[in-house]
Design a protein around this motif. Sequence first.
Motif, PDB file in Angstrom:
ATOM      1  N   ALA A  72     -39.421  -6.794  12.136  1.00 29.80           N
ATOM      2  CA  ALA A  72     -38.644  -6.452  13.326  1.00 29.80           C
ATOM      3  C   ALA A  72     -37.416  -5.631  12.943  1.00 29.80           C
ATOM      4  N   SER A  73     -36.937  -4.829  13.887  1.00 30.70           N
ATOM      5  CA  SER A  73     -35.741  -4.038  13.631  1.00 30.70           C
ATOM      6  C   SER A  73     -34.582  -4.928  13.214  1.00 30.70           C
ATOM      7  N   MET A  74     -34.463  -6.070  13.867  1.00 33.39           N
ATOM      8  CA  MET A  74     -33.470  -7.067  13.470  1.00 33.39           C
ATOM      9  C   MET A  74     -33.888  -8.422  14.000  1.00 33.39           C
ATOM     10  N   THR A  75     -33.300  -9.461  13.444  1.00 27.86           N
ATOM     11  CA  THR A  75     -33.491 -10.812  13.960  1.00 27.86           C
ATOM     12  C   THR A  75     -32.126 -11.398  14.238  1.00 27.86           C
ATOM     13  N   LEU A  76     -31.979 -11.940  15.424  1.00 34.85           N
ATOM     14  CA  LEU A  76     -30.702 -12.510  15.836  1.00 34.85           C
ATOM     15  C   LEU A  76     -30.661 -13.992  15.506  1.00 34.85           C
ATOM     16  N   ILE A  77     -29.591 -14.395  14.857  1.00 34.07           N
ATOM     17  CA  ILE A  77     -29.319 -15.820  14.668  1.00 34.07           C
ATOM     18  C   ILE A  77     -28.426 -16.228  15.827  1.00 34.07           C
ATOM     19  N   LEU A  78     -28.951 -17.049  16.715  1.00 28.59           N
ATOM     20  CA  LEU A  78     -28.210 -17.444  17.913  1.00 28.59           C
ATOM     21  C   LEU A  78     -27.552 -18.795  17.656  1.00 28.59           C
ATOM     22  N   VAL A  79     -26.229 -18.775  17.629  1.00 25.89           N
ATOM     23  CA  VAL A  79     -25.437 -19.922  17.206  1.00 25.89           C
ATOM     24  C   VAL A  79     -24.657 -20.496  18.377  1.00 25.89           C
ATOM     25  N   GLY A  80     -24.663 -21.823  18.491  1.00 26.35           N
ATOM     26  CA  GLY A  80     -23.892 -22.497  19.531  1.00 26.35           C
ATOM     27  C   GLY A  80     -22.781 -23.345  18.931  1.00 26.35           C
ATOM     28  N   ASP A  81     -21.620 -23.303  19.551  1.00 27.52           N
ATOM     29  CA  ASP A  81     -20.462 -24.086  19.103  1.00 27.52           C
ATOM     30  C   ASP A  81     -20.469 -25.433  19.823  1.00 27.52           C
ATOM     31  N   THR A  82     -20.690 -26.512  19.078  1.00 28.35           N
ATOM     32  CA  THR A  82     -20.770 -27.833  19.708  1.00 28.35           C
ATOM     33  C   THR A  82     -19.413 -28.331  20.193  1.00 28.35           C
ATOM     34  N   PHE A  83     -18.340 -27.680  19.767  1.00 32.05           N
ATOM     35  CA  PHE A  83     -16.998 -27.978  20.282  1.00 32.05           C
ATOM     36  C   PHE A  83     -16.468 -26.770  21.056  1.00 32.05           C
ATOM     37  N   GLY A  84     -17.382 -26.071  21.724  1.00 32.56           N
ATOM     38  CA  GLY A  84     -17.009 -24.856  22.433  1.00 32.56           C
ATOM     39  C   GLY A  84     -16.065 -25.062  23.592  1.00 32.56           C
ATOM     40  N   TYR A  85     -15.867 -26.310  23.992  1.00 38.88           N
ATOM     41  CA  TYR A  85     -14.935 -26.597  25.085  1.00 38.88           C
ATOM     42  C   TYR A  85     -13.506 -26.789  24.587  1.00 38.88           C
ATOM     43  N   ASN A 165     -22.916 -18.457   6.189  1.00 37.22           N
ATOM     44  CA  ASN A 165     -21.566 -19.037   6.327  1.00 37.22           C
ATOM     45  C   ASN A 165     -21.276 -19.501   7.750  1.00 37.22           C
ATOM     46  N   ILE A 166     -22.182 -20.289   8.289  1.00 39.21           N
ATOM     47  CA  ILE A 166     -22.034 -20.822   9.641  1.00 39.21           C
ATOM     48  C   ILE A 166     -21.424 -22.215   9.556  1.00 39.21           C
ATOM     49  N   ASP A 167     -20.377 -22.458  10.332  1.00 41.35           N
ATOM     50  CA  ASP A 167     -19.635 -23.707  10.302  1.00 41.35           C
ATOM     51  C   ASP A 167     -20.518 -24.894  10.663  1.00 41.35           C
ATOM     52  N   GLU A 168     -20.219 -26.037  10.075  1.00 42.86           N
ATOM     53  CA  GLU A 168     -21.014 -27.252  10.319  1.00 42.86           C
ATOM     54  C   GLU A 168     -20.915 -27.748  11.757  1.00 42.86           C
ATOM     55  N   ASP A 169     -19.830 -27.412  12.459  1.00 48.54           N
ATOM     56  CA  ASP A 169     -19.684 -27.822  13.853  1.00 48.54           C
ATOM     57  C   ASP A 169     -20.501 -26.945  14.800  1.00 48.54           C
ATOM     58  N   LYS A 170     -21.226 -25.993  14.237  1.00 50.23           N
ATOM     59  CA  LYS A 170     -22.054 -25.116  15.051  1.00 50.23           C
ATOM     60  C   LYS A 170     -23.524 -25.412  14.790  1.00 50.23           C
ATOM     61  N   THR A 171     -24.361 -25.085  15.756  1.00 44.36           N
ATOM     62  CA  THR A 171     -25.787 -25.320  15.609  1.00 44.36           C
ATOM     63  C   THR A 171     -26.540 -24.008  15.754  1.00 44.36           C
ATOM     64  N   VAL A 172     -27.520 -23.809  14.893  1.00 43.35           N
ATOM     65  CA  VAL A 172     -28.379 -22.629  14.998  1.00 43.35           C
ATOM     66  C   VAL A 172     -29.483 -22.981  15.984  1.00 43.35           C
ATOM     67  N   VAL A 173     -29.384 -22.441  17.179  1.00 41.39           N
ATOM     68  CA  VAL A 173     -30.287 -22.827  18.264  1.00 41.39           C
ATOM     69  C   VAL A 173     -31.673 -22.220  18.073  1.00 41.39           C
ATOM     70  N   MET A 174     -31.720 -20.951  17.731  1.00 46.49           N
ATOM     71  CA  MET A 174     -33.002 -20.289  17.486  1.00 46.49           C
ATOM     72  C   MET A 174     -32.764 -18.958  16.806  1.00 46.49           C
ATOM     73  N   LEU A 175     -33.840 -18.419  16.263  1.00 44.54           N
ATOM     74  CA  LEU A 175     -33.852 -17.053  15.779  1.00 44.54           C
ATOM     75  C   LEU A 175     -34.607 -16.221  16.808  1.00 44.54           C
ATOM     76  N   LEU A 176     -34.197 -14.983  16.977  1.00 45.76           N
ATOM     77  CA  LEU A 176     -34.842 -14.120  17.967  1.00 45.76           C
ATOM     78  C   LEU A 176     -35.061 -12.739  17.356  1.00 45.76           C
ATOM     79  N   SER A 177     -36.307 -12.480  16.964  1.00 45.61           N
ATOM     80  CA  SER A 177     -36.624 -11.146  16.443  1.00 45.61           C
ATOM     81  C   SER A 177     -36.666 -10.158  17.596  1.00 45.61           C
ATOM     82  N   ILE A 178     -36.177  -8.951  17.332  1.00 43.99           N
ATOM     83  CA  ILE A 178     -36.075  -7.955  18.392  1.00 43.99           C
ATOM     84  C   ILE A 178     -36.394  -6.574  17.808  1.00 43.99           C
ATOM     85  N   GLY A 179     -37.195  -5.818  18.537  1.00 44.82           N
ATOM     86  CA  GLY A 179     -37.611  -4.502  18.075  1.00 44.82           C
ATOM     87  C   GLY A 179     -38.714  -3.968  18.967  1.00 44.82           C
ATOM     88  N   TYR A 180     -39.703  -3.353  18.349  1.00 44.94           N
ATOM     89  CA  TYR A 180     -40.776  -2.732  19.127  1.00 44.94           C
ATOM     90  C   TYR A 180     -42.142  -3.222  18.632  1.00 44.94           C
TER      91      TYR A 180
END
Length: 203
Positions: A72-85, A165-180
């Motif tokens: 894929a052209s790129m793959t997105l690491i989609l990260v969520g902050d569990t203390f985002g509030y 280098n993703i902080d431990e308080d964050k969660t990697v929700v999914m990877l998303l490949s994107i391209g053609y």
Amino acid sequence: MNFKDVVSKRRSVNFFDPNRELDLKLFEDIVNESVLAPSAFNLQPWEIIAVRSTEAKEKLFTACNQPKIKEASMTLILVGDTFGYGRDNPMWNIKIDLGLKEEKVGQLINMCETVLYPTEVKRNAMAVRDVSLLAMSIMLCAKDHGVDTHPMIGFNEEKVKELFNIDEDKTVVMLLSIGYFDETKTLNPRERRLNFNEICTVV
């Protein structure tokens, strides 16, 4: 495409054309459209790491042994902050600029801490829920621009965190490949979806 076509033609493609790059300006446009996705209190507790270089793809491949990472052209690491509030979220300052009182911000944060997300499980669920809404928005916006995607959950989260280098308080929700899509390949026919009568109860 009209919206019905976007929805009906979006597929999780298994094969990407490795010789076709996604223009960075187009990618920026897709992301800027996608962030209209909803999130709790509009706090947008998400982050995107776009893995685009050959070196970065090789790193990610060690944590997700799927050819799509390299093709894929790129793959997105989609990260969520569990203390985002938390108060350090800059969205609170934007809300204050729009007239929300600091006292009210404190009350909302306290509600998040004590009522909505008092446990690690609920904090993680919040991050996963919000980032998943963003992910679906990205997939639809990408398809509207003729760009294909494929979401993945088959990866070693701890290794991804370590490598990028993703902080431990964050969660990697999914990877998303994107391209053609690689037009030399053939996708399997779309499997049947459960319909209204099978999934919906009106009470």
